[in-house]
Design an enzyme around this catalytic site. Structure first.
Site, PDB file in Angstrom:
ATOM      1  N   LYS A  99      22.643 -10.873  11.743  1.00 36.75           N
ATOM      2  CA  LYS A  99      21.376 -11.443  11.268  1.00 36.75           C
ATOM      3  C   LYS A  99      20.284 -11.227  12.326  1.00 36.75           C
ATOM      4  CE  LYS A  99      23.727 -15.049   8.580  1.00 36.75           C
ATOM      5  NZ  LYS A  99      23.896 -16.534   8.519  1.00 36.75           N
ATOM      6  N   TYR A 104      22.038 -14.747  -1.126  1.00 32.55           N
ATOM      7  CA  TYR A 104      22.338 -16.172  -0.942  1.00 32.55           C
ATOM      8  C   TYR A 104      22.139 -16.988  -2.230  1.00 32.55           C
ATOM      9  CZ  TYR A 104      22.888 -15.668   4.136  1.00 32.55           C
ATOM     10  OH  TYR A 104      23.341 -15.339   5.395  1.00 32.55           O
ATOM     11  N   ASN A 131      23.102 -18.683  13.291  1.00 27.38           N
ATOM     12  CA  ASN A 131      24.526 -18.421  13.562  1.00 27.38           C
ATOM     13  C   ASN A 131      24.879 -16.930  13.605  1.00 27.38           C
ATOM     14  OD1 ASN A 131      24.462 -17.943  10.837  1.00 27.38           O
ATOM     15  ND2 ASN A 131      26.013 -19.468  10.286  1.00 27.38           N
ATOM     16  N   HIS A 164      27.048 -12.691   9.465  1.00 28.71           N
ATOM     17  CA  HIS A 164      27.500 -13.005   8.107  1.00 28.71           C
ATOM     18  C   HIS A 164      28.749 -12.191   7.801  1.00 28.71           C
ATOM     19  CE1 HIS A 164      27.654 -13.543   3.793  1.00 28.71           C
ATOM     20  NE2 HIS A 164      27.895 -12.244   3.726  1.00 28.71           N
ATOM     21  N   GLU A 218      28.389  -8.150  -2.498  1.00 28.23           N
ATOM     22  CA  GLU A 218      27.514  -7.912  -1.346  1.00 28.23           C
ATOM     23  C   GLU A 218      27.461  -6.427  -0.969  1.00 28.23           C
ATOM     24  OE1 GLU A 218      28.979 -10.757   1.523  1.00 28.23           O
ATOM     25  OE2 GLU A 218      28.344 -12.442   0.250  1.00 28.23           O
TER      26      GLU A 218
HETATM   27  P1  ADP Z   1      28.715 -18.523   5.769  1.00 25.72           P
HETATM   28  O1  ADP Z   1      27.527 -17.779   6.342  1.00 25.72           O
HETATM   29  O2  ADP Z   1      29.704 -18.872   6.865  1.00 25.72           O
HETATM   30  O3  ADP Z   1      29.354 -17.827   4.597  1.00 25.72           O
HETATM   31  P2  ADP Z   1      27.447 -20.431   3.911  1.00 25.72           P
HETATM   32  O4  ADP Z   1      27.601 -19.444   2.805  1.00 25.72           O
HETATM   33  O5  ADP Z   1      27.838 -21.849   3.679  1.00 25.72           O
HETATM   34  O6  ADP Z   1      28.197 -19.940   5.238  1.00 25.72           O
HETATM   35  O7  ADP Z   1      25.922 -20.448   4.365  1.00 25.72           O
HETATM   36  C1  ADP Z   1      25.206 -19.267   4.468  1.00 25.72           C
HETATM   37  C2  ADP Z   1      24.244 -19.359   5.601  1.00 25.72           C
HETATM   38  O8  ADP Z   1      23.274 -20.366   5.318  1.00 25.72           O
HETATM   39  C3  ADP Z   1      24.844 -19.798   6.936  1.00 25.72           C
HETATM   40  O9  ADP Z   1      25.468 -18.745   7.631  1.00 25.72           O
HETATM   41  C4  ADP Z   1      23.615 -20.304   7.647  1.00 25.72           C
HETATM   42  O10 ADP Z   1      22.825 -19.220   8.162  1.00 25.72           O
HETATM   43  C5  ADP Z   1      22.840 -20.941   6.518  1.00 25.72           C
HETATM   44  N1  ADP Z   1      23.091 -22.375   6.450  1.00 25.72           N
HETATM   45  C6  ADP Z   1      24.184 -22.981   5.931  1.00 25.72           C
HETATM   46  N2  ADP Z   1      24.092 -24.315   6.044  1.00 25.72           N
HETATM   47  C7  ADP Z   1      22.903 -24.551   6.667  1.00 25.72           C
HETATM   48  C8  ADP Z   1      22.199 -25.741   7.080  1.00 25.72           C
HETATM   49  N3  ADP Z   1      22.719 -26.950   6.868  1.00 25.72           N
HETATM   50  N4  ADP Z   1      21.005 -25.581   7.683  1.00 25.72           N
HETATM   51  C9  ADP Z   1      20.466 -24.374   7.888  1.00 25.72           C
HETATM   52  N5  ADP Z   1      21.068 -23.223   7.526  1.00 25.72           N
HETATM   53  C10 ADP Z   1      22.262 -23.309   6.919  1.00 25.72           C
END
Ligand code: ADP
Length: 172
Positions: free
Chosen positions: A29, A69, A134, A137, A148
């Site tokens: 990202k 997303y 974070n 992805h 995806e």
């Molecule tokens: P992953 O990326 O591990 O598959 P998710 O699909 O639950 O996780 O979420 C997608 C992305 O949305 C996360 O990697 C993060 O960047 C963002 N995200 C998820 N939860 C939050 C939150 N509470 N606040 C801000 N960003 C979030």
């Protein structure tokens, strides 16, 4: 969706889940790119023995980020998440990696979504602190990987089938 097949291959661009041709979509990202972590993240997958079959650098469109997303569209952080991915302060590196159990193991290598819960030795556990930044992805299932890979690479002949000379030492 219709099976998207590379022009030169019988293997769908999203691979064959459950085999050595399983594929997943992994992205660095914008925060990971900005922080200079692209080479480290590629290196971890490469050294493990996974094969890079797709790679691109782009600022995704708002439409692409929203589709990627889509499952999170009702969440309060959705608008911020789409802005973070698309505002152009840094691009995204999109990748397709191939190999045994790469979907599950890719997620293990990334670590927990919330870096505060990610173990040491994982990408998130080693390099980041908050869920909103974070840095990476990874597809969370075969269905997500198909969606995806088609979304980020589909229809453009951008996923490449190639035979690694290491394969007999990595996969047997
Ligand atoms: P992953 O990326 O591990 O598959 P998710 O699909 O639950 O996780 O979420 C997608 C992305 O949305 C996360 O990697 C993060 O960047 C963002 N995200 C998820 N939860 C939050 C939150 N509470 N606040 C801000 N960003 C979030």
């Amino acid at each position: 969706p219709a099976a998207a097949v590379h022009a030169d291959s019988a293997v769908p661009i999203y691979g064959v889940p459950g085999t050595a041709k399983e594929r997943t979509f992994i992205a660095v990202k914008p925060d990971g790119v900005q922080r200079g972590l692209v080479s480290d993240i590629i290196s971890r997958f490469e050294r493990r023995g996974y094969k890079l079959v797709g790679l691109k650098l782009l600022v995704p469109s708002v439409g692409l980020a929203k589709e990627h997303y889509a499952d999170l569209s009702s969440k309060p952080f959705f608008a911020g998440l789409v802005d973070y991915m698309t505002n152009g302060k840094a691009p995204v590196v999109g990748m397709v990696w191939e190999g045994p159990a790469v979907i599950k193991q890719g997620r293990v290598m990334l670590g927990a979504t919330d870096p505060k819960a990610a173990g040491p030795g994982t990408i998130r556990g080693d390099y980041c602190l908050t869920i909103g930044r974070n840095i990476c992805h990874g597809s969370d299932s075969a269905e997500s990987a198909q969606k995806e890979i088609e979304l980020w690479f589909g229809g453009r002949g951008e996923v490449v089938d190639w035979a690694s000379n290491n394969e007999e030492w990595v996969v047997s």
